[in-house]
Design an enzyme around this catalytic site. Structure first.
Site, PDB file in Angstrom:
ATOM      1  N   GLU A  89      33.182  27.944   7.160  1.00  0.00           N
ATOM      2  CA  GLU A  89      34.119  28.421   6.143  1.00  0.00           C
ATOM      3  C   GLU A  89      35.570  28.093   6.502  1.00  0.00           C
ATOM      4  O   GLU A  89      36.388  27.780   5.638  1.00  0.00           O
ATOM      5  CB  GLU A  89      33.947  29.922   5.920  1.00  0.00           C
ATOM      6  CG  GLU A  89      32.682  30.310   5.154  1.00  0.00           C
ATOM      7  CD  GLU A  89      31.429  30.331   6.010  1.00  0.00           C
ATOM      8  OE1 GLU A  89      31.536  30.112   7.243  1.00  0.00           O
ATOM      9  OE2 GLU A  89      30.333  30.570   5.460  1.00  0.00           O
ATOM     10  N   HIS A 127      26.067  41.105   2.327  1.00  0.00           N
ATOM     11  CA  HIS A 127      25.949  40.301   1.109  1.00  0.00           C
ATOM     12  C   HIS A 127      26.395  41.122  -0.100  1.00  0.00           C
ATOM     13  O   HIS A 127      25.907  40.943  -1.199  1.00  0.00           O
ATOM     14  CB  HIS A 127      24.494  39.846   0.899  1.00  0.00           C
ATOM     15  CG  HIS A 127      24.012  38.860   1.909  1.00  0.00           C
ATOM     16  ND1 HIS A 127      23.656  39.217   3.184  1.00  0.00           N
ATOM     17  CD2 HIS A 127      23.844  37.516   1.843  1.00  0.00           C
ATOM     18  CE1 HIS A 127      23.271  38.138   3.856  1.00  0.00           C
ATOM     19  NE2 HIS A 127      23.380  37.096   3.069  1.00  0.00           N
TER      20      HIS A 127
END
Lengths: 348, 321
Positions: free
Chosen positions: B58, B125
């Protein structure tokens, strides 16, 4: 100590190499003198933040700078005054940024080594080590998508300490996956601030990591300008000719503190006495004289001319007005209409 | 024809790629696979070389986007889940967000964050991270609550010359449907009155808009008309629309799925209290997720975040003060 005998060096005597050596040397000298002047301004309290010198790293830095050309991307780090000058940064950008002049490229908003001109391929580093490498990758990827990459390369500089970051790993892996013309130059200057290499990494030579990222790996004596030029030119040429990313690891010794606030008393005296502790500028000068490329007088004249130019530029910048807080736009967004009108910053 | 919130995100990206050669998409599994949620389905085949699979990196994804933006591109980064954006946090808040201010070179990147909880998502998540990005100067933070806004605001995000954190809510991906894509939308930075009312102003955004709309029906049964303000962007925050609504109702409840400490609801209440204290007939209140990580089991998850039921209770409590 005298340099390698002429007959042992296949490149010595080649005019092109001589000219490149002399050019790189002048940038080394310029950077050393500029650094010394900035250190003196720091000691006299004329600089707001820190001062970070490249002493001992000029051969590697200038060597890289002269191998790059206009249209390349360069992400220097804190000890790359020499490479910056060689890449085309004018010293007034450095002095203005150190002194916080609003006329500098960072317009008083950022200081010292955090300067650059992104649109000219010179990236202004952020302080987080390893963060610039993926930005260089992105510039190269964009150029490839725009079909204008041509033979341009991107070079990023880092110390051995920065190789311990996640950002370094992610970015090198990314460059390998994308097979970008990235030239990763690592100055292993033995200390990350005060931390020695045995607390930083566990492999014998950082260049071993090159293979893991799909890079060609090169090791070079960072104290020897001739060797730096030879190795860096080869690496840059490899990248230009589509041979994928390149890693250069250069052992050397930082001949100063982390910054001018740091007396560097932690540096092992045995390292200073070792081959690593040689001053790359002196070695380059010895070779220039031994090869007959420049005389001692010519070197002395260069030194005086550069000092005069540096002092004149400092005087110019010192006459420039300081930034005016009430004239600042205080706009972090380029889209003015999207400015958040928080009530907490000023009384209505 | 029925278009989901997720379809709208895909369609907006399709149109951005079609209309502007500077746009490309970079993220994990976004290429031939079409993304973990299929938000880029078929786009790699339709736009060869412009929908690019990234390694699980990322930080390097956002770093590369910044570099590409410097070279004149308009990258869209897909974070697989908002939760993973923290790995790229440094590049987002310290690099992308400071570039224009430091150098005068704009940084037009859009970072899509599939946000918020779904049943069974668990601690990593499910996060709603809009607040931490809004904290940093130099970033626009969008939190669309409707299919129309998912489409229109994503197109705007790509067109804006600044970094945009686009918080798209995963719970809305399949649940929310519209009959067609919009041809026009409210300007970015302008809040929307999602429901008109006279007794209480509820300020919210993203998936919570729908919980609040349902709760407003419960309040109606009790004889109250609740006005609901959908912020749309949390930065910039449209304080004017909020204050104008409070001027009509005299009461304020802020609802967010994010954690309470220093969040959007705190910011809204601080602004209203500072700027419109005399308009308030009761202390402003807020309702957020509980101050724990997001739990896995549906029973716990449903109790962790605000729901129509808990919002209705908060509404009625405040209305009876």
């Amino acid at each position: 100590m005298l340099p390698t005998a002429v007959s042992n060096d296949p490149l010595a005597g080649v005019a092109e190499f001589r000219d490149q050596f002399i050019r790189a040397y002048r940038f080394m000298l310029h950077a050393r003198l500029l650094d010394e002047r900035l250190a003196s301004l720091y000691r006299s309290g004329k600089i707001f933040g820190g001062v970070f010198l490249g002493r001992g790293q000029e051969a590697l830095s200038a060597g890289l700078g002269v191998c790059l050309r206009q249209g390349d991307v360069f992400a220097p780090l804190i000890r790359d005054a020499a490479g910056r000058l060689a890449f085309g940064e004018h010293m007034i950008d450095s002095i203005r940024t150190y002194l916080g002049s609003p006329l500098g490229p960072m317009r008083s908003r950022d200081g010292n080594v955090h300067r650059g001109r992104p649109k000219e391929g010179l990236l202004p580093m952020i302080s987080h080590l390893g963060a610039m490498i993926s930005v260089v990758n992105g510039m190269l990827m964009a150029r490839r998508m725009q079909k204008r990459l041509g033979t341009s390369v991107g070079a990023a500089c880092l110390g051995e300490g920065g190789t311990s970051t996640g950002a370094f790993h992610e970015a090198l892996n990314q460059a390998g996956v994308e097979r970008l013309p990235l030239v990763m130059v690592i100055a292993n200057n033995q200390y990350a601030y005060s931390t020695p290499t045995n607390r930083q990494f566990a492999c014998d030579n950082l260049v071993e990591r090159a293979a893991g990222y799909g890079f060609d790996g090169h090791t070079v004596d960072g104290t020897d300008l001739g060797e730096c030029l030879e190795t860096l030119q080869k690496a840059v040429d490899n990248a230009r000719s589509g041979r994928g990313p390149q890693m250069i690891v250069a052992p050397l010794l930082r001949l100063c503190g982390h910054g001018e606030h740091d007396d560097s008393s932690y540096i092992d005296p045995r390292l200073k006495q070792s081959e690593l502790g040689r001053d790359c500028l002196e070695i380059a000068e010895q070779r220039l004289v031994a090869e007959g490329w420049l005389s001692g007088e010519e070197i002395g004249r260069s030194r005086s001319e550069l000092l005069a130019a540096i002092d004149e530029t400092i005087s110019t910048v010192q006459r420039e007005s300081a930034p005016n807080a009430s004239a600042e736009s205080w706009q972090a967004l380029s889209t003015v209409s999207l400015r958040d009108m928080s009530s907490g910053t000023e009384m209505a | 024809m029925s278009i989901t919130y997720l379809d709208a995100i895909r369609e907006a990206q399709d149109r951005a790629l079609k209309d502007d050669p500077r746009v490309f998409i970079y993220g994990q599994d976004v290429g031939a696979f079409g993304g973990a949620f299929k938000a880029t389905k078929n786009l790699a085949a339709k736009y060869p070389g412009r929908v690019i699979d990234a390694p699980i990196s990322e930080d390097a994804m956002v770093g590369a986007a910044i570099g590409a933006a410097i070279e004149g591109m308009r990258p869209i980064i897909e974070m697989q889940f908002a939760d993973f954006s923290t790995v790229g946090f440094n590049q987002m808040v310290n690099h992308a967000a400071t570039l224009y201010w430091r150098t005068g070179v704009p940084c037009p990147i859009t970072i899509r964050l599939p946000s918020g909880g779904t049943s069974g998502g668990g601690p990593f998540h499910s996060q709603s991270l809009e607040t931490i990005y809004a904290h940093f100067p130099g970033i626009v933070v969008m939190t669309p609550a409707t299919v129309e806004d998912a489409y229109g605001m994503l197109l705007s995000a790509v067109a804006i010359d600044d970094p945009v954190i686009f918080c798209e809510h995963k719970y809305l991906y399949y649940h929310l449907k519209a009959s067609s894509l919009p041809t026009e939308s409210l300007p970015i930075g302008k809040a929307r009155i999602a429901r008109q009312g006279r007794d209480l102003t509820v300020v919210t955004y993203s998936a919570m808009v729908h919980e609040c709309l349902a709760a407003a029906e419960v309040a109606r049964d009790e004889g109250y008309e609740v006005e609901i303000v959908d912020l749309r962007t949390i930065k910039p925050l449209d304080t004017d629309t909020v204050v104008a609504s409070v001027a009509r109702t005299g009461r304020l409840l802020c609802v967010g799925e994010a954690w309470p400490w220093g969040g959007v609801s705190a910011e809204v209440i601080a602004r209203v209290t500072a700027e419109a204290f005399d308009l308030l007939d009761a202390p402003p209140q807020r309702l957020n997720a509980k101050d724990t990580p997001v739990p896995y089991h549906p029973n716990l998850w449903a109790a962790h975040r605000p729901t129509a039921q808990s919002v209705a209770q908060s509404m009625l409590r405040l209305l009876r003060l």
